[in-house]
Design a protein around this motif. Structure first.
Motif, short mmCIF file in Angstrom:
data_model
loop_
_atom_site.label_atom_id
_atom_site.label_comp_id
_atom_site.label_asym_id
_atom_site.label_seq_id
_atom_site.Cartn_x
_atom_site.Cartn_y
_atom_site.Cartn_z
N GLU A 128 1.06 -1.01 -0.42
CA GLU A 128 0.23 0.07 0.04
C GLU A 128 1.31 0.95 -0.29
O GLU A 128 1.79 1.57 0.70
N MET A 129 0.39 2.00 -0.94
CA MET A 129 0.98 3.35 -0.77
C MET A 129 0.98 3.96 0.54
O MET A 129 -0.21 4.95 0.54
N VAL A 130 1.78 5.16 0.86
CA VAL A 130 1.59 6.43 1.81
C VAL A 130 2.12 6.92 1.55
O VAL A 130 3.35 7.04 1.33
N ALA A 131 2.00 8.57 2.30
CA ALA A 131 2.22 9.49 2.35
C ALA A 131 2.93 9.64 3.87
O ALA A 131 2.45 9.75 4.84
N LEU A 132 4.34 9.65 3.78
CA LEU A 132 5.07 9.68 5.30
C LEU A 132 5.56 11.62 5.49
O LEU A 132 6.53 12.21 4.57
N VAL A 133 5.52 12.19 6.41
CA VAL A 133 5.49 13.77 7.06
C VAL A 133 6.39 13.18 7.63
O VAL A 133 6.08 12.48 8.79
N THR A 134 7.16 14.14 7.72
CA THR A 134 8.95 13.47 9.05
C THR A 134 9.38 14.92 9.74
O THR A 134 9.07 15.87 8.98
N LEU A 135 9.00 15.50 11.07
CA LEU A 135 8.66 16.31 11.27
C LEU A 135 10.33 15.96 12.61
O LEU A 135 10.20 15.23 13.27
#
Length: 328
Positions: free
Chosen positions: A194-201
């Motif tokens: 499954e494709m996911v969006a990763l947002v890293t802070l």
């Protein structure tokens, strides 16, 4: 003898063949320039604008959360978005190392599960601050105890609560925490492909630095993908949209809960009298039998009323409405 080619004719033929091959090669190269590679194993689901919008959302989230955590942990806290990308879930889960702080939650009414990962070093620093320490990270990471897991669960709930406002332009979400795991083997919650969006802070608490990563599956965001667009955000609303927005605010205000208090009376007694109070003791109030009582809306005096009974329940009957300019 007419079938025999002279040396000059042979040279001309060789030159023509060489030119034809070079022309074919250049045409093939030009065609390849217009062709984009497509990976059928991991088809792209998020474009650059989607990822850019997610960065804007989480940048707003990071600023609001940093303000809260600075007061909550009583130390300087900063958060900033450092990266956004799309990967398969297996690529994300393969980077998880124990110990880990993995939060599994839902964004109601969106369907599906979302995951966030917080660096273990940051988790130990948070626990240390909440228990009165300086917030220093451990020299060697270890597993979390049951008490530490309980503290972390409450901390994660605070992190999720701050997602509501930054997402309001996309959807009215309500984060619902399912569980907090500290072992990466429990991270397989969706299909590996499954494709996911990763947002890293990047999060910094005092002298401790780490990362807070949100893993957003495409299946969860699919119903609102058209709103993950900066053009959607910055387009000026039309007159009809403004009118609808006013109606929307009015409807929500109509459903807002307000606290109403009816004060029968008040008095002042000494601490000694208070300690010696017993059953059947009588305390005189400053009000009189049959007099109107004050009705407070929040902390504001708004009405006068008579006490009574309605359908076998205590009730009040409004006798007078007090305007703002009439309140002393």
């Amino acid at each position: 003898m007419g079938d025999i080619l002279s040396q000059s004719e042979i040279d001309e033929l060789l030159i023509a063949l060489t030119l034809e091959e070079s022309l074919e090669d250049s045409e093939i190269k030009n065609i390849r320039k217009d062709v984009k590679e497509y990976d059928f194993a991991r088809p792209p689901k998020f474009n650059k604008d989607h990822l850019r919008t997610l960065e804007i959302i989480f940048d707003n989230y990071g600023r609001k959360l940093a303000t809260f955590l600075t007061g909550y942990l009583r130390t300087n806290v900063t958060l900033e978005v450092v990266n956004s990308e799309q990967v398969t879930y297996s690529e994300f889960s393969s980077t998880l190392l124990n110990p880990i702080i993995l939060s599994i939650f839902e964004l109601e009414p969106l369907n599906g599960t979302v995951v966030s990962e917080l660096s273990a070093s940051v988790g130990f620093a948070v626990i240390d601050r909440l228990l009165g320490g300086e917030g220093k990270p451990l020299e060697k990471l270890r597993e979390f105890s049951d008490i530490e897991k309980t503290i972390l669960k409450r901390f994660v709930e605070h992190l999720l609560n701050f997602l509501l406002e930054p997402w309001v332009n996309v959807a009215k979400i309500k984060p619902k925490l399912d569980k907090v795991e500290t072992n990466s083997q429990f991270s397989q919650i969706i299909s590996p492909n499954e494709m996911v969006a990763l947002v890293t802070l990047k999060i910094k608490i005092g002298a401790t630095e780490g990362f807070l990563t949100y893993c957003l599956p495409h299946l969860v965001l699919k119903p609102v993908m058209d709103r993950l667009n900066t053009k959607y955000w910055y387009n000026k609303p039309t007159k009809d949209e403004k009118d609808n927005y006013k109606e929307y605010i009015a409807e929500n205000l109509d459903e807002a809960n307000i606290k109403i208090t009816a004060n029968v009376g008040k008095t002042t007694i000494t601490l000694d009298d208070f300690i010696q109070l017993q059953v059947n003791d009588v305390i005189p109030l400053d009000s009189y039998l049959g007099a109107d009582i004050d009705v407070m809306v929040g902390n504001i005096l708004k009405f006068k009323a008579k006490p009574g009974v309605y359908k076998q329940k205590n009730a009040i009957q409004i006798t007078e409405a007090i305007r703002k300019d009439e309140i002393l």
